[in-house]
Motif scaffolding. Sequence first.
Motif, PDB file in Angstrom:
ATOM      1  N   THR A   1       0.840  -1.195   0.000  1.00 54.07           N
ATOM      2  CA  THR A   1       0.000   0.000   0.000  1.00 54.07           C
ATOM      3  C   THR A   1       0.874   1.243   0.000  1.00 54.07           C
ATOM      4  O   THR A   1       1.760   1.381   0.842  1.00 54.07           O
ATOM      5  CB  THR A   1      -0.935  -0.009   1.226  1.00 54.07           C
ATOM      6  OG1 THR A   1      -1.788  -1.153   1.142  1.00 54.07           O
ATOM      7  CG2 THR A   1      -1.791   1.248   1.286  1.00 54.07           C
ATOM      8  N   PHE A   2       0.628   2.131  -0.961  1.00 55.21           N
ATOM      9  CA  PHE A   2       1.347   3.408  -1.047  1.00 55.21           C
ATOM     10  C   PHE A   2       0.578   4.474  -0.281  1.00 55.21           C
ATOM     11  O   PHE A   2      -0.648   4.393  -0.143  1.00 55.21           O
ATOM     12  CB  PHE A   2       1.464   3.864  -2.502  1.00 55.21           C
ATOM     13  CG  PHE A   2       2.407   3.064  -3.370  1.00 55.21           C
ATOM     14  CD1 PHE A   2       3.116   1.982  -2.878  1.00 55.21           C
ATOM     15  CD2 PHE A   2       2.583   3.410  -4.705  1.00 55.21           C
ATOM     16  CE1 PHE A   2       3.978   1.253  -3.687  1.00 55.21           C
ATOM     17  CE2 PHE A   2       3.440   2.695  -5.524  1.00 55.21           C
ATOM     18  CZ  PHE A   2       4.140   1.616  -5.023  1.00 55.21           C
ATOM     19  N   SER A   3       1.279   5.496   0.177  1.00 53.68           N
ATOM     20  CA  SER A   3       0.583   6.695   0.635  1.00 53.68           C
ATOM     21  C   SER A   3      -0.190   7.264  -0.553  1.00 53.68           C
ATOM     22  O   SER A   3       0.161   7.023  -1.720  1.00 53.68           O
ATOM     23  CB  SER A   3       1.579   7.727   1.164  1.00 53.68           C
ATOM     24  OG  SER A   3       2.342   8.260   0.079  1.00 53.68           O
ATOM     25  N   THR A   4      -1.236   8.019  -0.277  1.00 52.26           N
ATOM     26  CA  THR A   4      -2.017   8.591  -1.379  1.00 52.26           C
ATOM     27  C   THR A   4      -1.158   9.527  -2.228  1.00 52.26           C
ATOM     28  O   THR A   4      -1.322   9.598  -3.453  1.00 52.26           O
ATOM     29  CB  THR A   4      -3.253   9.327  -0.841  1.00 52.26           C
ATOM     30  OG1 THR A   4      -2.852  10.217   0.214  1.00 52.26           O
ATOM     31  CG2 THR A   4      -4.278   8.353  -0.285  1.00 52.26           C
TER      32      THR A   4
ATOM     33  N   SER B   1      -7.562   3.080 -10.276  1.00 56.39           N
ATOM     34  CA  SER B   1      -8.510   2.572  -9.283  1.00 56.39           C
ATOM     35  C   SER B   1      -8.551   1.050  -9.245  1.00 56.39           C
ATOM     36  O   SER B   1      -9.383   0.468  -8.553  1.00 56.39           O
ATOM     37  CB  SER B   1      -9.906   3.123  -9.569  1.00 56.39           C
ATOM     38  OG  SER B   1     -10.315   2.762 -10.881  1.00 56.39           O
ATOM     39  N   ALA B   2      -7.659   0.394  -9.993  1.00 50.29           N
ATOM     40  CA  ALA B   2      -7.547  -1.064  -9.955  1.00 50.29           C
ATOM     41  C   ALA B   2      -6.158  -1.434  -9.438  1.00 50.29           C
ATOM     42  O   ALA B   2      -5.266  -0.582  -9.353  1.00 50.29           O
ATOM     43  CB  ALA B   2      -7.761  -1.648 -11.352  1.00 50.29           C
ATOM     44  N   LEU B   3      -5.981  -2.692  -9.073  1.00 47.54           N
ATOM     45  CA  LEU B   3      -4.642  -3.147  -8.715  1.00 47.54           C
ATOM     46  C   LEU B   3      -3.712  -2.963  -9.899  1.00 47.54           C
ATOM     47  O   LEU B   3      -4.087  -3.201 -11.047  1.00 47.54           O
ATOM     48  CB  LEU B   3      -4.674  -4.632  -8.318  1.00 47.54           C
ATOM     49  CG  LEU B   3      -5.312  -4.966  -6.966  1.00 47.54           C
ATOM     50  CD1 LEU B   3      -5.474  -6.476  -6.818  1.00 47.54           C
ATOM     51  CD2 LEU B   3      -4.485  -4.408  -5.821  1.00 47.54           C
ATOM     52  N   GLY B   4      -2.479  -2.535  -9.628  1.00 41.72           N
ATOM     53  CA  GLY B   4      -1.533  -2.285 -10.701  1.00 41.72           C
ATOM     54  C   GLY B   4      -0.876  -3.564 -11.195  1.00 41.72           C
ATOM     55  O   GLY B   4      -0.996  -4.630 -10.591  1.00 41.72           O
TER      56      GLY B   4
ATOM     57  N   VAL C   1      -5.658   7.436   3.839  1.00 39.72           N
ATOM     58  CA  VAL C   1      -4.211   7.703   3.862  1.00 39.72           C
ATOM     59  C   VAL C   1      -3.429   6.729   2.997  1.00 39.72           C
ATOM     60  O   VAL C   1      -2.218   6.882   2.822  1.00 39.72           O
ATOM     61  CB  VAL C   1      -3.658   7.673   5.306  1.00 39.72           C
ATOM     62  CG1 VAL C   1      -4.339   8.743   6.147  1.00 39.72           C
ATOM     63  CG2 VAL C   1      -3.815   6.294   5.947  1.00 39.72           C
ATOM     64  N   GLY C   2      -4.107   5.700   2.434  1.00 41.07           N
ATOM     65  CA  GLY C   2      -3.405   4.694   1.649  1.00 41.07           C
ATOM     66  C   GLY C   2      -4.107   4.345   0.361  1.00 41.07           C
ATOM     67  O   GLY C   2      -5.320   4.584   0.204  1.00 41.07           O
ATOM     68  N   HIS C   3      -3.350   3.787  -0.577  1.00 37.81           N
ATOM     69  CA  HIS C   3      -3.843   3.345  -1.880  1.00 37.81           C
ATOM     70  C   HIS C   3      -3.143   2.011  -2.152  1.00 37.81           C
ATOM     71  O   HIS C   3      -1.907   1.951  -2.214  1.00 37.81           O
ATOM     72  CB  HIS C   3      -3.475   4.392  -2.937  1.00 37.81           C
ATOM     73  CG  HIS C   3      -3.913   4.072  -4.333  1.00 37.81           C
ATOM     74  ND1 HIS C   3      -4.481   5.022  -5.157  1.00 37.81           N
ATOM     75  CD2 HIS C   3      -3.865   2.935  -5.077  1.00 37.81           C
ATOM     76  CE1 HIS C   3      -4.748   4.478  -6.341  1.00 37.81           C
ATOM     77  NE2 HIS C   3      -4.375   3.206  -6.308  1.00 37.81           N
ATOM     78  N   ILE C   4      -3.917   0.918  -2.251  1.00 38.91           N
ATOM     79  CA  ILE C   4      -3.318  -0.399  -2.446  1.00 38.91           C
ATOM     80  C   ILE C   4      -2.782  -0.496  -3.874  1.00 38.91           C
ATOM     81  O   ILE C   4      -3.525  -0.383  -4.847  1.00 38.91           O
ATOM     82  CB  ILE C   4      -4.318  -1.523  -2.144  1.00 38.91           C
ATOM     83  CG1 ILE C   4      -4.686  -1.499  -0.652  1.00 38.91           C
ATOM     84  CG2 ILE C   4      -3.729  -2.883  -2.518  1.00 38.91           C
ATOM     85  CD1 ILE C   4      -5.742  -2.507  -0.247  1.00 38.91           C
TER      86      ILE C   4
ATOM     87  N   ARG D   1     -10.692  -2.962  -1.520  1.00 44.90           N
ATOM     88  CA  ARG D   1     -10.945  -1.551  -1.851  1.00 44.90           C
ATOM     89  C   ARG D   1      -9.582  -0.910  -2.065  1.00 44.90           C
ATOM     90  O   ARG D   1      -8.822  -0.711  -1.133  1.00 44.90           O
ATOM     91  CB  ARG D   1     -11.715  -0.853  -0.735  1.00 44.90           C
ATOM     92  CG  ARG D   1     -11.909   0.647  -0.996  1.00 44.90           C
ATOM     93  CD  ARG D   1     -12.852   1.281   0.011  1.00 44.90           C
ATOM     94  NE  ARG D   1     -14.216   0.864  -0.219  1.00 44.90           N
ATOM     95  CZ  ARG D   1     -15.098   0.561   0.741  1.00 44.90           C
ATOM     96  NH1 ARG D   1     -14.718   0.621   2.005  1.00 44.90           N
ATOM     97  NH2 ARG D   1     -16.323   0.199   0.446  1.00 44.90           N
ATOM     98  N   VAL D   2      -9.275  -0.599  -3.308  1.00 43.01           N
ATOM     99  CA  VAL D   2      -7.944  -0.140  -3.686  1.00 43.01           C
ATOM    100  C   VAL D   2      -7.733   1.320  -3.328  1.00 43.01           C
ATOM    101  O   VAL D   2      -6.662   1.711  -2.862  1.00 43.01           O
ATOM    102  CB  VAL D   2      -7.719  -0.382  -5.197  1.00 43.01           C
ATOM    103  CG1 VAL D   2      -6.413   0.224  -5.678  1.00 43.01           C
ATOM    104  CG2 VAL D   2      -7.759  -1.874  -5.503  1.00 43.01           C
ATOM    105  N   VAL D   3      -8.760   2.147  -3.576  1.00 44.05           N
ATOM    106  CA  VAL D   3      -8.641   3.596  -3.368  1.00 44.05           C
ATOM    107  C   VAL D   3      -9.694   4.057  -2.373  1.00 44.05           C
ATOM    108  O   VAL D   3     -10.769   3.453  -2.274  1.00 44.05           O
ATOM    109  CB  VAL D   3      -8.799   4.372  -4.699  1.00 44.05           C
ATOM    110  CG1 VAL D   3      -7.687   4.009  -5.654  1.00 44.05           C
ATOM    111  CG2 VAL D   3     -10.155   4.106  -5.350  1.00 44.05           C
ATOM    112  N   PRO D   4      -9.414   5.130  -1.622  1.00 39.18           N
ATOM    113  CA  PRO D   4     -10.417   5.645  -0.688  1.00 39.18           C
ATOM    114  C   PRO D   4     -11.739   5.937  -1.397  1.00 39.18           C
ATOM    115  O   PRO D   4     -11.769   6.590  -2.444  1.00 39.18           O
ATOM    116  CB  PRO D   4      -9.768   6.931  -0.158  1.00 39.18           C
ATOM    117  CG  PRO D   4      -8.290   6.690  -0.282  1.00 39.18           C
ATOM    118  CD  PRO D   4      -8.139   5.884  -1.538  1.00 39.18           C
ATOM    119  N   GLY D   5     -12.820   5.393  -0.847  1.00 37.88           N
ATOM    120  CA  GLY D   5     -14.145   5.630  -1.414  1.00 37.88           C
ATOM    121  C   GLY D   5     -14.478   4.765  -2.614  1.00 37.88           C
ATOM    122  O   GLY D   5     -15.592   4.843  -3.145  1.00 37.88           O
TER     123      GLY D   5
END
Length: 403
Positions: free
Chosen positions: A93-96, A106-109, A199-202, A281-285
Amino acid sequence: MTSDRFRIGFLPLVDAALPILAHEMGFAAREGVQIELVRDMTWATVRDRLLYGHTDAAHMIAPLAIATTLGRDRPPLPLAVPFVLGLNGNAVTFSTALAAEAGLGSALGDPTEVGAALRMIAAARKATGKPLRFGVVHRYSSHNYMLRYWLAGVGIQPDVDVEIVVTSPPFAADALAAGEVDGICVGEPWNSIAVDRGVGHIALATAQIWRRGVEKVLVTRAAVLDERRDAVEALIRALHAAAAHFVAPDSVEASADILARREYLDAPRDAVLRAITDRIRVVPGGEPLHYPDFMFQYREAANFPWRSQAAWLYSQMVRWDYMPYDRVQADAAANVFRPDIYRSALAGSGAPLPGASSKLEGGLGEPIGAGSTQGRLTLGIDRFFDGRAFDPDDIETYLADLP
């Protein structure tokens, strides 16, 4: 049936599910076993409780059992792994802010594409004297080895181009929020909690790095295994029954209710449920995405302690502790995993029992039937993202060919 008591240490992670459910759902009692669960916040504490006899067994990161047996960082004490609690189940998980800089969607890389973007960012940050910093749960963790394997494979040299530090899983989202780290590699539900907190983005599931990577294991002191062999085998049968229950579709709601409780994960039920049902859930929201086998707890003899998986972990220990390969230590590492105990415990149960104790890791591009001494066994795709395969009988050649 007489009852035998096991105090089992664990960390608040979804993959602590099997001992928790074995206790809560009566599978342990059915085997004449009493489980008392001891919750901790760091892997070092889980290990120390086990070593000093405060617990009888533990939910533990697999490399730590090997490192402890080999005497890495402390006097050696032989541990035994007769049962694997699960494969995969972690994420990077990266910081945003880092996710935005890397252009994540918005998908897994894709591991190679995300790696190429990250390599440029890492070089720029290193040039400023403030290199990227990633948090992992312990020096001797599959998280550390998976992260390093991926970074090295995409041309980013760990400890040179980026920093890797230790952060406890329950505090990983806090470390991201505080800006102490730019990314984390931890187990669920802590990636999801970082995303839900904004605070994170998978970026990746670790199953994208190694499709069937060994993760948590049941560990006992080797002396306890010898002294309480029958009781340990009863515990294995209880955990195996709990695994079958855990993956049953009609059990997931109840399992999430139990695991989310304060005495276990003390985490949002929805985050726990998403992990159990392979939804990320990859991205917030964002809407949760389905990634099959994100967590892997039962099929394909997932609980079988393959000696070749222990050997791969040893190869990464050699690689990232910058130490020479040692055949005696390699054999000792592989011997920590005890397929003989697993087979003995489940003989006559109908559970598939692999005929071999070791295999080529990363060599399967499609499911195949495998030899078994009991039941029918199919092994699924187990690829590493870079296409390499690991032969446990030729570790030196494997290490020499790695970037």
